[in-house]
Design a protein around this motif. Structure first.
Motif, short mmCIF file in Angstrom:
data_model
loop_
_atom_site.label_atom_id
_atom_site.label_comp_id
_atom_site.label_asym_id
_atom_site.label_seq_id
_atom_site.Cartn_x
_atom_site.Cartn_y
_atom_site.Cartn_z
N ASN A 89 0.81 -1.33 0.09
CA ASN A 89 0.66 -0.08 -0.22
C ASN A 89 1.11 1.07 -0.04
O ASN A 89 0.39 2.41 -0.31
CB ASN A 89 -0.86 0.26 1.03
CG ASN A 89 -2.18 -0.81 0.90
OD1 ASN A 89 -2.54 -1.28 0.40
ND2 ASN A 89 -2.49 -1.86 2.16
N SER A 90 2.31 1.14 0.76
CA SER A 90 3.52 1.88 0.42
C SER A 90 3.83 2.50 -0.74
O SER A 90 4.16 3.59 -0.65
CB SER A 90 3.68 2.09 1.55
OG SER A 90 4.41 1.28 1.19
N GLY A 91 3.52 1.32 -2.09
CA GLY A 91 3.99 1.98 -2.97
C GLY A 91 3.81 2.71 -4.68
O GLY A 91 2.44 3.85 -3.74
N VAL A 92 3.38 2.41 -5.34
CA VAL A 92 3.51 3.34 -6.67
C VAL A 92 2.10 2.18 -7.61
O VAL A 92 2.51 1.36 -7.26
CB VAL A 92 4.50 4.11 -7.44
CG1 VAL A 92 4.77 4.93 -6.53
CG2 VAL A 92 5.02 2.41 -7.73
N LYS A 100 -0.53 -1.11 -5.19
CA LYS A 100 0.19 -0.27 -5.89
C LYS A 100 1.16 -1.36 -5.36
O LYS A 100 1.01 -2.88 -4.55
CB LYS A 100 0.31 0.68 -4.51
CG LYS A 100 -0.97 1.91 -4.31
CD LYS A 100 -0.79 2.48 -3.77
CE LYS A 100 -1.23 4.55 -4.32
NZ LYS A 100 -1.21 5.05 -3.31
N TYR A 101 2.92 -1.26 -5.58
CA TYR A 101 3.56 -1.75 -5.41
C TYR A 101 4.54 -1.23 -4.88
O TYR A 101 4.82 -0.14 -5.82
CB TYR A 101 3.76 -2.78 -7.18
CG TYR A 101 2.79 -3.49 -7.18
CD1 TYR A 101 3.00 -5.02 -7.60
CD2 TYR A 101 1.53 -3.25 -8.22
CE1 TYR A 101 1.61 -5.81 -7.48
CE2 TYR A 101 0.38 -3.96 -8.02
CZ TYR A 101 0.45 -5.45 -8.13
OH TYR A 101 -0.16 -6.40 -8.47
N VAL A 102 5.49 -1.65 -4.48
CA VAL A 102 6.81 -1.82 -4.09
C VAL A 102 8.13 -2.42 -5.43
O VAL A 102 8.08 -3.66 -5.76
CB VAL A 102 7.89 -1.36 -3.06
CG1 VAL A 102 7.30 -0.41 -2.39
CG2 VAL A 102 7.71 -2.64 -2.35
N ALA A 103 9.03 -1.14 -5.50
CA ALA A 103 9.26 -2.05 -6.37
C ALA A 103 12.07 -2.42 -6.85
O ALA A 103 12.03 -1.73 -5.66
CB ALA A 103 10.33 -1.74 -8.71
N TYR A 104 11.98 -3.49 -6.76
CA TYR A 104 13.04 -3.97 -6.50
C TYR A 104 14.01 -4.72 -7.75
O TYR A 104 13.56 -5.34 -8.45
CB TYR A 104 13.32 -5.52 -5.95
CG TYR A 104 12.80 -4.40 -4.37
CD1 TYR A 104 13.13 -3.88 -3.54
CD2 TYR A 104 11.43 -5.38 -4.01
CE1 TYR A 104 12.52 -2.83 -2.14
CE2 TYR A 104 10.86 -4.19 -2.36
CZ TYR A 104 11.53 -3.69 -1.83
OH TYR A 104 10.71 -3.51 -0.78
N PRO A 105 14.99 -4.01 -8.20
CA PRO A 105 15.61 -4.86 -9.49
C PRO A 105 16.50 -5.93 -8.63
O PRO A 105 16.65 -6.54 -7.72
CB PRO A 105 16.62 -3.54 -9.80
CG PRO A 105 16.59 -2.68 -9.47
CD PRO A 105 15.96 -2.96 -7.74
N VAL A 106 16.77 -6.80 -10.03
CA VAL A 106 16.92 -7.97 -9.52
C VAL A 106 18.45 -8.39 -10.59
O VAL A 106 17.80 -8.44 -11.97
CB VAL A 106 16.72 -9.47 -9.59
CG1 VAL A 106 17.14 -10.12 -9.43
CG2 VAL A 106 15.58 -9.62 -8.50
#
Length: 218
Positions: A89-92, A100-106
């Motif tokens: 919920n704190s993401g975009v 809503k989502y938070v993003a992380y590169p792998v």
């Protein structure tokens, strides 16, 4: 130099630059390249990760492969092997996805976990592009090592991001000047795919120009 997107530097170049500034210039300024076992293994690994036709949904996790990214602040562009979007919920908001989502590169790497500086800086550069594109903050990413089939969480601090900014600033200066630095030899030269082009032992003693002129005159 007019910084339209055609003049953006390749994001992945930061890894070459950290390994050897001359290697980076030979590849990205002089457009020279040769394959060795390491580069071929790396390409094979990325071919498996970089499938732009795959977008997976696993529960609250959305996985996007071969995601193009760019930054107008850093003047760079590239591709993330994998970006994981985790529902939060704190993401975009993400196009085509609910919530809503938070993003992380792998980032995928060959070999065993080594957490070297260049791997971390490349991952941080990817995160900084995503931050600019998604208007968010990314404080961590992951390095996946193929030999162990295991990934390592990497904190992406302000110190690391500031180092990325400083390095790309230096890279842009070289690129503007069309300048290839002189070689500084070391044991790392043995693992470089450009040994035959760079000729490190010869270039330590002679300039490229004098070497080529000598070859022509023989």
């Amino acid at each position: 130099m007019d910084y339209d997107e055609d003049n953006y530097l390749m994001l992945s170049g930061i890894q070459h630059f950290q390994f050897c500034k001359r290697q980076w210039a030979l590849i990205h300024i002089e457009q020279q390249w040769e394959e060795n076992v390491r580069t071929i293994e790396g390409q094979h690994l990325h071919e498996k990760a970089d499938n732009p036709y795959i977008r997976e949904k696993r529960g609250d996790r959305l996985i996007v492969r071969a995601m193009p990214v760019k930054s107008s602040k850093l003047k760079i562009s590239g591709i993330c092997d994998v970006v994981e979007f985790i529902k939060d919920n704190s993401g975009v908001e993400i196009d085509g996805a609910e919530g809503k989502y938070v993003a992380y590169p792998v980032e995928y790497k060959r070999g065993k976990p080594k957490m070297n500086d260049s791997d971390v800086l490349q991952l941080a550069a990817q995160a900084m592009c995503l931050e600019e594109m998604l208007l968010c903050e990314i404080n961590r990413g992951y390095l996946f090592y193929n030999e162990t089939k295991h990934r390592v969480e990497v904190p992406l601090t302000n110190e690391i991001k500031n180092k990325v900014r400083s390095i790309f600033k230096e890279m842009h200066e070289y690129y503007k000047r069309n300048y290839t630095p002189k070689v500084k030899t070391g044991s790392f030269c043995n693992n470089c795919s450009l040994q035959d082009i760079c000729l490190p032992k010869i270039m330590n003693k002679r300039s490229v120009k004098s070497y080529i002129e000598g070859m022509i005159n023989e």
